[in-house]
Enzyme design. Structure first.
Site, PDB file in Angstrom:
ATOM      1  N   ASP A 202      34.627  41.933  46.267  1.00 38.36           N
ATOM      2  CA  ASP A 202      35.446  41.074  45.402  1.00 38.36           C
ATOM      3  C   ASP A 202      35.152  41.386  43.933  1.00 38.36           C
ATOM      4  O   ASP A 202      35.800  40.858  43.030  1.00 38.36           O
ATOM      5  CB  ASP A 202      35.257  39.585  45.733  1.00 38.36           C
ATOM      6  N   SER A 203      34.203  42.305  43.695  1.00 37.64           N
ATOM      7  CA  SER A 203      33.982  42.818  42.339  1.00 37.64           C
ATOM      8  C   SER A 203      35.247  43.497  41.827  1.00 37.64           C
ATOM      9  O   SER A 203      35.380  43.733  40.628  1.00 37.64           O
ATOM     10  CB  SER A 203      32.795  43.785  42.318  1.00 37.64           C
TER      11      SER A 203
ATOM     12  N   ASP B 100      35.300  42.054  51.565  1.00 37.69           N
ATOM     13  CA  ASP B 100      34.692  40.842  51.010  1.00 37.69           C
ATOM     14  C   ASP B 100      35.710  39.711  51.054  1.00 37.69           C
ATOM     15  O   ASP B 100      36.841  39.891  50.600  1.00 37.69           O
ATOM     16  CB  ASP B 100      34.374  41.119  49.536  1.00 37.69           C
TER      17      ASP B 100
ATOM     18  N   LYS C 259      32.580  40.287  54.707  1.00 35.91           N
ATOM     19  CA  LYS C 259      31.347  39.840  54.068  1.00 35.91           C
ATOM     20  C   LYS C 259      31.590  38.462  53.456  1.00 35.91           C
ATOM     21  O   LYS C 259      32.630  38.221  52.861  1.00 35.91           O
ATOM     22  CB  LYS C 259      30.902  40.819  52.973  1.00 35.91           C
TER      23      LYS C 259
ATOM     24  N   GLU D 155      29.462  35.293  51.188  1.00 31.82           N
ATOM     25  CA  GLU D 155      28.270  34.978  50.397  1.00 31.82           C
ATOM     26  C   GLU D 155      27.674  33.643  50.849  1.00 31.82           C
ATOM     27  O   GLU D 155      28.421  32.718  51.201  1.00 31.82           O
ATOM     28  CB  GLU D 155      28.640  34.891  48.909  1.00 31.82           C
TER      29      GLU D 155
ATOM     30  N   GLU E 138      20.980  40.601  46.852  1.00 28.71           N
ATOM     31  CA  GLU E 138      21.359  40.972  45.479  1.00 28.71           C
ATOM     32  C   GLU E 138      20.439  40.335  44.447  1.00 28.71           C
ATOM     33  O   GLU E 138      20.199  39.125  44.461  1.00 28.71           O
ATOM     34  CB  GLU E 138      22.817  40.551  45.198  1.00 28.71           C
TER      35      GLU E 138
HETATM   36  O1  KIV Z   1      31.742  42.571  45.433  1.00 29.73           O
HETATM   37  C1  KIV Z   1      30.830  43.398  45.430  1.00 29.73           C
HETATM   38  O2  KIV Z   1      30.934  44.483  44.851  1.00 29.73           O
HETATM   39  C2  KIV Z   1      29.614  43.062  46.142  1.00 29.73           C
HETATM   40  C3  KIV Z   1      28.480  44.016  46.067  1.00 29.73           C
HETATM   41  C4  KIV Z   1      27.841  43.913  44.756  1.00 29.73           C
HETATM   42  C5  KIV Z   1      27.513  43.810  47.160  1.00 29.73           C
HETATM   43  O3  KIV Z   1      29.535  42.036  46.736  1.00 29.73           O
END
Ligand code: KIV
Length: 294
Positions: free
Chosen positions: A58-59, A97, A127, A129, A196
């Site tokens: 989600d980055s 994510d 994924k 969190e 992280e």
């Molecule tokens: O969204 C992302 O890029 C991440 C990584 C930093 C693990 O969650």
């Protein structure tokens, strides 16, 4: 159907990754490599270069879409990028994510959203969190045959609750909580866990304490694998990268230089040349020509 975790065609699967942890003790196991991708060309390049896990993080919200944080990313935006990455990935395991808000409410809704990543976008895992708080969610997703990667420590979707992007688990109390979080994620059925921005000593302790692979980002070298945001390692971001984000190239500078050169060439008449132009091969009545594309 093969009962071996590795199907023999090089495709990385969830059981393959879990196997890497099992072998870690006798040191024959290779560390797991993971990078983020948000589009077809970068996904294809990294897949062909041999990365094990491609994470549609989600980055994407911050590094590719220009949002201030990951929070505004919508489910539809995340699905759109996941579909593009899917078309570029053949060998690596592709993990999507789940964006903020897509799994924080009612569990059945979270389940439906996760299924969209699998059914519509071709994700092989999702994924989420959070630690102890996600126990029930991770168990439900796993039960529904959706492999889950956990993520504890600095969880960017909690930026407002955490008061900023800070290293987590530096005090004995917060370190204990993170250890409990990692154990909960494992107990709920996750196949791997991202750690992280936590002290390397704590990451090493968690890595020993859980039987699933740990994938570190800013968590030191003792994890079972590492993940970086592609744009950080390529020098393609506009803010200062965190200290753990080793820069392997300066693609931002390469793009700027190429664009400046192109503009100068167009302005000076140096681009395009005759060799870069099409030529007419036949004329018809008057001055009209039939251009043939070559
Ligand atoms: O969204 C992302 O890029 C991440 C990584 C930093 C693990 O969650």
């Amino acid at each position: 159907m093969s009962i071996l975790p590795n199907q023999g065609n090089g495709k990385i699967t969830v059981p393959d990754l879990m196997q890497r942890k099992a072998f870690a003790a006798n040191s024959t196991s290779k560390k797991i490599t993971c990078l983020t991708a948000y589009d077809y060309p970068t996904a294809r390049l990294m897949d062909e270069a041999g990365v094990d896990v491609v994470l549609v993080g989600d980055s994407v919200a911050m590094v590719a879409l220009g949002y201030e944080s990951t929070l505004p990313l919508t489910l539809e935006e995340a699905l759109h990028h996941t579909k593009a990455v899917r078309r570029g990935v053949q060998r690596a395991l592709m993990v999507a994510d789940m964006p903020y808000g897509s799994y924080h409410g009612e569990i059945n809704e979270a389940l439906r959203n996760a299924m969209r990543f699998v059914k519509e976008a071709g994700a092989e895992a999702v994924k989420v969190e959070g630690g102890e708080r996600r126990l029930e969610l991770i168990a439900r997703l796993t039960e529904a045959e959706i492999p889950v990667m956990g993520h504890v420590g600095l969880t960017p979707q909690s930026v407002n609750a955490l008061g900023g992007y800070r290293v987590q688990g530096k005090t004995p109390g917060t370190a204990d909580q993170l250890l409990r979080d990692a154990r909960s994620v494992e107990a709920a059925g996750a196949f791997a866990i991202v750690l992280e921005a936590i002290p390397r000593e704590l990451a090493a302790e968690i890595t020993c304490a859980v039987r699933i692979p740990t994938i570190g980002i800013g968590a030191g070298p003792d994890c079972d694998g590492q993940v970086l945001v592609l744009h950080d390692m390529l020098g393609l971001t506009f803010q200062e990268a965190p200290k753990f984000a080793r820069r392997y190239a300066n693609v931002g500078e390469m793009i700027s230089k190429a664009v400046r050169e192109y503009c100068a060439d167009v302005e000076s008449g140096g681009f395009p040349t005759d060799a870069e132009s099409y030529h007419a091969t036949a004329t018809v009545k008057g001055h009209k020509t039939i251009p043939i594309a070559r």
